[in-house]
Design a protein around this motif. Structure first.
Motif, PDB file in Angstrom:
ATOM      1  N   VAL A   1      -9.140   5.060  -1.496  1.00 16.79           N
ATOM      2  CA  VAL A   1      -8.099   4.120  -1.944  1.00 16.79           C
ATOM      3  C   VAL A   1      -7.392   3.537  -0.726  1.00 16.79           C
ATOM      4  N   ASN A   2      -7.036   4.391   0.209  1.00 15.64           N
ATOM      5  CA  ASN A   2      -6.373   3.952   1.432  1.00 15.64           C
ATOM      6  C   ASN A   2      -7.269   2.983   2.214  1.00 15.64           C
ATOM      7  N   MET A   3      -8.546   3.306   2.326  1.00 13.26           N
ATOM      8  CA  MET A   3      -9.485   2.463   3.065  1.00 13.26           C
ATOM      9  C   MET A   3      -9.605   1.084   2.413  1.00 13.26           C
ATOM     10  N   TYR A   4      -9.749   1.035   1.091  1.00 14.88           N
ATOM     11  CA  TYR A   4      -9.895  -0.252   0.414  1.00 14.88           C
ATOM     12  C   TYR A   4      -8.638  -1.123   0.578  1.00 14.88           C
ATOM     13  N   THR A   5      -7.474  -0.534   0.450  1.00 16.69           N
ATOM     14  CA  THR A   5      -6.256  -1.351   0.603  1.00 16.69           C
ATOM     15  C   THR A   5      -6.099  -1.811   2.048  1.00 16.69           C
TER      16      THR A   5
ATOM     17  N   GLY B   1      -1.882   1.565   2.552  1.00 11.30           N
ATOM     18  CA  GLY B   1      -2.954   0.600   2.760  1.00 11.30           C
ATOM     19  C   GLY B   1      -2.478  -0.830   2.657  1.00 11.30           C
ATOM     20  N   SER B   2      -1.589  -1.091   1.719  1.00  5.33           N
ATOM     21  CA  SER B   2      -1.055  -2.439   1.571  1.00  5.33           C
ATOM     22  C   SER B   2      -0.197  -2.828   2.768  1.00  5.33           C
ATOM     23  N   VAL B   3       0.524  -1.869   3.328  1.00  2.00           N
ATOM     24  CA  VAL B   3       1.386  -2.157   4.480  1.00  2.00           C
ATOM     25  C   VAL B   3       0.550  -2.439   5.722  1.00  2.00           C
ATOM     26  N   ILE B   4      -0.507  -1.639   5.951  1.00  2.00           N
ATOM     27  CA  ILE B   4      -1.271  -1.810   7.189  1.00  2.00           C
ATOM     28  C   ILE B   4      -2.389  -2.840   7.079  1.00  2.00           C
ATOM     29  N   SER B   5      -2.529  -3.483   5.929  1.00  5.24           N
ATOM     30  CA  SER B   5      -3.620  -4.441   5.742  1.00  5.24           C
ATOM     31  C   SER B   5      -3.476  -5.657   6.649  1.00  5.24           C
TER      32      SER B   5
END
Length: 169
Positions: free
Chosen positions: A25-29, A58-62
């Protein structure tokens, strides 16, 4: 490459491993594939604060600081009574700093105080950074002064904040 890893996990029967699912999940975001992340997250049989934090982080680091995605996830976590932790709040505050969302940041700061999280140096540093990025130098300094043990990270946030606002002190 991430999808290949995901396929490898499925082929080897590891798709129900909660740790690996959270990492996926983290990787995809982080890769900007929010739809894949949410689909995988929705398939989780047991959602804990770590899987929720994976969506936030994930959304923050995208790279695009998906403020609205983070705010939506954060709101849903609160509505469902998920036990937010330091990392949940840290990710939320980082997204507010990137979006210059002062009002949301002030509300979250109040929630931190209300729930006894303010002693965290991680959150103190995140708040200092957010207030500087929102142009609120006095608030950033006040939070800094309330931090009991100041480490090199919070000092770095102060220096970066003054530089960001073109101030010399």
């Amino acid at each position: 490459e991430g999808k290949q890893v995901h396929t490898h996990i499925r082929i080897n029967g590891l798709e129900n491993n909660e740790f690996l699912r959270t990492k996926l999940v983290n990787m995809y975001t982080a890769c900007g594939s929010i739809e894949d992340a949410h689909q995988l997250f929705d398939e989780c049989s047991s959602r804990n604060v770590y899987s929720w934090n994976a969506l936030l982080r994930g959304s923050v680091i995208s790279g695009r600081r998906r403020y609205r995605d983070v705010l939506s996830t954060y709101t849903e976590m609160r509505e469902l009574g998920v036990g937010l932790n330091v990392y949940s709040f840290s990710n939320v505050i980082k997204s507010f700093a990137g979006a210059s969302a002062l009002w949301q940041g002030l509300k979250t700061h109040a929630i931190l105080i209300k729930n006894g999280f303010f002693d965290s140096s991680i959150l103190g540093t995140s708040l200092v950074d957010m207030y500087f990025k929102c142009g609120k130098i006095k608030l950033a300094r006040r939070v800094f002064e309330e931090i009991g043990e100041r480490d090199v990270v919070v000092w770095g946030a102060m220096i970066a904040g003054f530089a960001h606002n073109r101030l010399q002190r």
